[in-house]
Design a protein around this motif. Structure first.
Motif: not given
Length: 363
Positions: A65-72, A230-231
């Motif tokens: 996983t990855g991405g530009t913002s931290p998930p909850p 949920d994302a």
């Protein structure tokens, strides 16, 4: 596509005599570190707040996983909107209902939705609806007028089930069903209502009882949850959040949301149906039911797009909502299943689908 190229209803044909058999699993398990590097490169290629690439190879799972913002919460534990990839669940449900003998696929949809209706000479059948050969447009004629006030939020929510059914029953066809392929969210939505009518079971209960439950997909659902489960999707800018998808009367066409490991379990069942619930239906949805395009190169099953690969066919289906994208695929020849997800709306030049498709094709 001609009528002769669309042989279903009457049951999906058994084409094992003309199609290459599944190639057995070959060689040792893929090197874990090499797989992680490939998946990390795929994650890095996609610019979105949340990106997930989940791979199963001969039953060995790797999720990156990855991405530009931290998930909850950790991204691999969130549920993602599948959009049109939900149709693979709908196709499997229809295959299961036909495999058990409850339906044949040749039932006229209008007769199921309005038993008092005068029969059509050339009716739209359940098989036409799932294979996008019904002659229906992508969406009902009045959809855009009703959806426009909520175009950036939840346009489908403004078109409830009763309007979908009414629009279908009032639709004036311009082509004979079964003579042309045209992708239609409208058609698959109608199919869902027809199956619910045929079984006397609400759609969510029907899909859960016949597909999600038997396959053990405990985290898959058809309704939105909260930020802890949920994302959150985002607009094309990658920063502006959008509300959870509400599909109105289009449940069968795009309502499923699921976590990565449930999606891998769903795909693994397709790779090896032996001794699994729904085994007959899982085998049926791998068989081509129509070919179209130049040289009939475009091959479709009742649930999947099917493309040739080096060692055998690969099956895949994509999906997109106002803020998320999904790609599901599997390759029996390599024992590989891939679920890719991201939380940014599709835009021109988007790398998500090409990256996911290339990864499945290369592995």
């Amino acid at each position: 596509m001609t009528a002769a190229a669309h042989p279903w209803p009457g049951g999906p044909p058994d084409l094992t005599d003309v199609l290459p058999p599944d190639v057995p699993q070959r060689g040792p398990a893929a090197d874990d570190e090499a797989v992680r590097r490939r998946l990390d490169a795929a994650v890095d290629a996609v610019d979105a707040p949340d990106v997930v690439f989940a791979l199963s190879r001969h039953g060995r799972r790797t999720v990156r996983t990855g991405g530009t913002s931290p998930p909850p919460v950790p991204r691999e534990r969130l549920r993602y909107e599948l959009g049109s990839a939900s149709k693979t669940f709908t196709g499997l449900l229809l295959a299961q209902l036909t495999h058990t003998g409850l339906l044949s696929g040749g039932e006229p949809a209008a007769a199921l939705l309005d038993p008092a209706r005068r029969p059509d000479e050339q009716p739209v059948t359940l098989a036409h609806l799932i294979t996008h050969t019904s002659g229906l447009p992508a969406l009902p004629a009045d959809f855009f007028v009703r959806a426009l006030p909520a175009w950036r939020t939840n346009p489908y929510a403004r078109y409830p089930a009763e309007r979908v059914v009414d629009a279908f029953l009032r639709h004036r066809r311009h082509r004979r069903p079964g003579t042309r392929w045209h992708y239609s969210n409208f058609g698959v939505a109608v199919l869902g209502h027809a199956l619910a009518a045929a079984t006397g079971t609400p759609w969510e209960e029907l899909l859960t009882g016949q597909v999600l439950g038997p396959l053990g997909l405990s985290e898959a659902t058809l309704v939105p949850g909260g930020p802890d489960t949920d994302a959150t999707g985002h607009r094309r800018d990658g920063t502006t959040p959008v509300p959870p998808l509400a599909v109105g009367g289009f449940q069968a066409a795009g309502a499923v949301r699921a976590a990565p490991h449930d999606l891998l379990a769903f795909l693994e069942a397709h790779l090896d149906p032996s001794d699994r619930p729904l085994a007959g239906a899982l085998r049926a949805v791998r068989r081509p039911v129509l070919r179209r395009g130049l040289g009939h190169r475009q091959v479709h099953t009742v649930a999947w797009f099917r493309h040739p690969a080096e060692g055998g066919p690969m099956y895949f289906h994509g999906g997109a909502t106002l803020g998320q994208q999904a790609f599901l695929g599997f390759r029996p020849d390599t024992g590989t299943a891939l679920a890719a997800l991201c939380t940014r709306r599709f835009r021109v030049g988007d790398a998500f689908v090409p990256t996911a498709y290339a990864l499945l094709a290369e592995l």
